[in-house]
Design a protein around this motif. Structure first.
Motif, PDB file in Angstrom:
ATOM      1  N   CYS A 174     -36.786  14.488  -1.306  1.00  0.00           N
ATOM      2  CA  CYS A 174     -37.503  15.398  -0.415  1.00  0.00           C
ATOM      3  C   CYS A 174     -37.289  16.844  -0.850  1.00  0.00           C
ATOM      4  O   CYS A 174     -36.185  17.228  -1.229  1.00  0.00           O
ATOM      5  N   ASP A 175     -38.355  17.629  -0.794  1.00  0.00           N
ATOM      6  CA  ASP A 175     -38.274  19.041  -1.157  1.00  0.00           C
ATOM      7  C   ASP A 175     -37.903  19.841   0.091  1.00  0.00           C
ATOM      8  O   ASP A 175     -38.757  20.141   0.917  1.00  0.00           O
ATOM      9  N   HIS A 176     -36.628  20.181   0.228  1.00  0.00           N
ATOM     10  CA  HIS A 176     -36.165  20.865   1.421  1.00  0.00           C
ATOM     11  C   HIS A 176     -36.455  22.361   1.394  1.00  0.00           C
ATOM     12  O   HIS A 176     -36.023  23.083   2.292  1.00  0.00           O
ATOM     13  N   ARG A 177     -37.172  22.843   0.384  1.00  0.00           N
ATOM     14  CA  ARG A 177     -37.588  24.242   0.364  1.00  0.00           C
ATOM     15  C   ARG A 177     -38.955  24.428   0.992  1.00  0.00           C
ATOM     16  O   ARG A 177     -39.442  25.553   1.109  1.00  0.00           O
ATOM     17  N   ASN A 178     -39.601  23.331   1.390  1.00  0.00           N
ATOM     18  CA  ASN A 178     -40.873  23.364   2.098  1.00  0.00           C
ATOM     19  C   ASN A 178     -40.764  22.456   3.308  1.00  0.00           C
ATOM     20  O   ASN A 178     -40.591  21.240   3.155  1.00  0.00           O
ATOM     21  N   TRP A 201     -45.718  26.104   8.464  1.00  0.00           N
ATOM     22  CA  TRP A 201     -45.197  25.771   7.142  1.00  0.00           C
ATOM     23  C   TRP A 201     -44.247  26.868   6.704  1.00  0.00           C
ATOM     24  O   TRP A 201     -44.626  28.040   6.649  1.00  0.00           O
ATOM     25  N   ASP A 202     -43.004  26.515   6.427  1.00  0.00           N
ATOM     26  CA  ASP A 202     -41.982  27.452   5.958  1.00  0.00           C
ATOM     27  C   ASP A 202     -41.655  27.141   4.504  1.00  0.00           C
ATOM     28  O   ASP A 202     -41.334  25.993   4.162  1.00  0.00           O
ATOM     29  N   ILE A 252     -37.923  33.737   3.205  1.00  0.00           N
ATOM     30  CA  ILE A 252     -38.808  32.681   3.686  1.00  0.00           C
ATOM     31  C   ILE A 252     -40.192  33.260   3.965  1.00  0.00           C
ATOM     32  O   ILE A 252     -40.319  34.311   4.609  1.00  0.00           O
ATOM     33  N   PHE A 253     -41.226  32.561   3.494  1.00  0.00           N
ATOM     34  CA  PHE A 253     -42.602  32.856   3.862  1.00  0.00           C
ATOM     35  C   PHE A 253     -43.091  31.753   4.794  1.00  0.00           C
ATOM     36  O   PHE A 253     -42.841  30.567   4.546  1.00  0.00           O
ATOM     37  N   SER A 254     -43.822  32.163   5.852  1.00  0.00           N
ATOM     38  CA  SER A 254     -44.281  31.200   6.851  1.00  0.00           C
ATOM     39  C   SER A 254     -45.766  31.405   7.144  1.00  0.00           C
ATOM     40  O   SER A 254     -46.258  32.538   7.160  1.00  0.00           O
ATOM     41  N   LEU A 255     -46.448  30.293   7.384  1.00  0.00           N
ATOM     42  CA  LEU A 255     -47.842  30.307   7.816  1.00  0.00           C
ATOM     43  C   LEU A 255     -47.955  29.341   8.985  1.00  0.00           C
ATOM     44  O   LEU A 255     -47.628  28.158   8.852  1.00  0.00           O
ATOM     45  N   LEU A 307     -48.880  34.886   9.725  1.00  0.00           N
ATOM     46  CA  LEU A 307     -48.316  34.981   8.371  1.00  0.00           C
ATOM     47  C   LEU A 307     -47.104  35.889   8.458  1.00  0.00           C
ATOM     48  O   LEU A 307     -47.202  37.015   8.963  1.00  0.00           O
ATOM     49  N   ARG A 308     -45.941  35.405   7.970  1.00  0.00           N
ATOM     50  CA  ARG A 308     -44.718  36.190   8.161  1.00  0.00           C
ATOM     51  C   ARG A 308     -43.760  36.007   6.992  1.00  0.00           C
ATOM     52  O   ARG A 308     -43.671  34.918   6.416  1.00  0.00           O
TER      53      ARG A 308
END
Length: 295
Positions: A100-104, A141-142, A152-155, A205-206
């Motif tokens: 699992c990709d824990h960065r997404n 989505w983080d 962290i970028f979030s949408l 968007l943050r």
């Protein structure tokens, strides 16, 4: 032989229990540093940091005393995960397998606070702590820019519900042209409150940076698609309670909030401000400012 049996027990112990009496499994994703201290009678595992919390510390110590063992576990202050998260996608590892990709991750977030309008018409006297905002990023989505989850970028996509309440002797109403204005209650009315409510679909968007030690700050725009708005006024007439509703109050269809969220000593809160008037030209003027808890 004694040492082999001892190490086998340690591996079994660490794999299947974080607190032996509870038979739980402790999973630490993306540890920053792992230290193993061994001797003839002692085994100590120290884990520093994990995904999303650089201050996390886990310690497990096992001592052999004659044919018996003594075990102690220490877990540092941890963040309460009130909102669940779900890893998105998989990534390849060095041995050719995938994990699992824990960065997404996909998360959900809630905000509860108060509205305190600015740039308001001089006839308006808003009651801040009786005017509420509730919003939810239903799907967010983080994406972490690094393994330590510092940047962290979030949408996010969600909903927002805000009301703006006045409680003095003025009430919101619509004039003949359909614009919102304010007027005094008739003398025979006993005022309770009058409010404007706006419901929105939102896109957020943050960018957020975690400084560690319970301090983080984020910033970004929130686009509001204002799909519904109304006026509700409550008053008493000759002792009877009366509710008056008016819809189609010409709210602006799209507005943009600028949101700042912060964690100080792990206490999360937010502030949002919009440069746009809540209502279209022709109605009374005020802009939205809100603040509160962000979970």
């Amino acid at each position: 032989m004694k040492r082999i049996a001892y190490l086998s027990f340690v591996i079994f112990h660490l794999s299947f229990s974080s607190v032996a009496a509870q038979n739980d499994t402790l999973v630490i994703n993306d540890p920053h540093k792992v230290t193993i201290v061994s001797s003839d009678s002692l085994q100590r595992i120290i884990v520093n940091g994990k995904r999303g919390d650089s201050d996390f510390v886990y310690q497990n110590t096992i001592r052999l005393v004659d044919a018996n063992y003594e075990s102690s576990v220490s877990i540092s202050r941890d963040h309460w995960e009130l909102i669940p998260s779900l890893p998105v996608g998989r990534r390849s590892t060095e041995d050719g397998t995938s994990q699992c990709d824990h960065r997404n991750v996909i998360t959900a977030h809630l905000g509860v606070g108060f509205t305190a309008p600015t740039n308001a018409d001089s006839r308006l006297d808003f009651s801040t702590f009786k005017s509420w905002e509730f919003f939810a990023n239903i799907v967010q989505w983080d994406h972490a820019m690094d393994r330590r989850w510092r940047d962290i970028f979030s949408l996010g996509l969600g909903i927002d519900w805000r009301n703006y309440r006045i409680t003095d002797d003025m009430m919101f109403t619509k004039d003949m042209a359909g614009d919102v204005t304010v007027d005094r209650y008739p003398l025979e009315f006993e005022p309770q409150f009058s409010r404007i409510k706006v419901f929105s679909l939102t896109a957020t968007l943050r960018y957020e940076h975690d400084f560690g030690h319970g301090f983080a700050i984020g910033f970004g725009p929130v686009v509001n698609f204002n799909t519904y708005a109304s006026i509700k006024t409550r008053y008493k007439l000759l002792g009877d309670k009366v509710k008056r509703m008016e819809k189609n109050i010409r709210q602006r269809p799209i507005t943009i909030d600028w949101m700042v969220n912060m964690r100080i000593a792990d206490f999360p809160f937010y502030v949002k401000y919009s440069n746009d008037d809540v209502l279209k030209d022709g109605g009374i003027k005020f802009r939205s400012l809100s603040f509160g808890l962000y979970l």
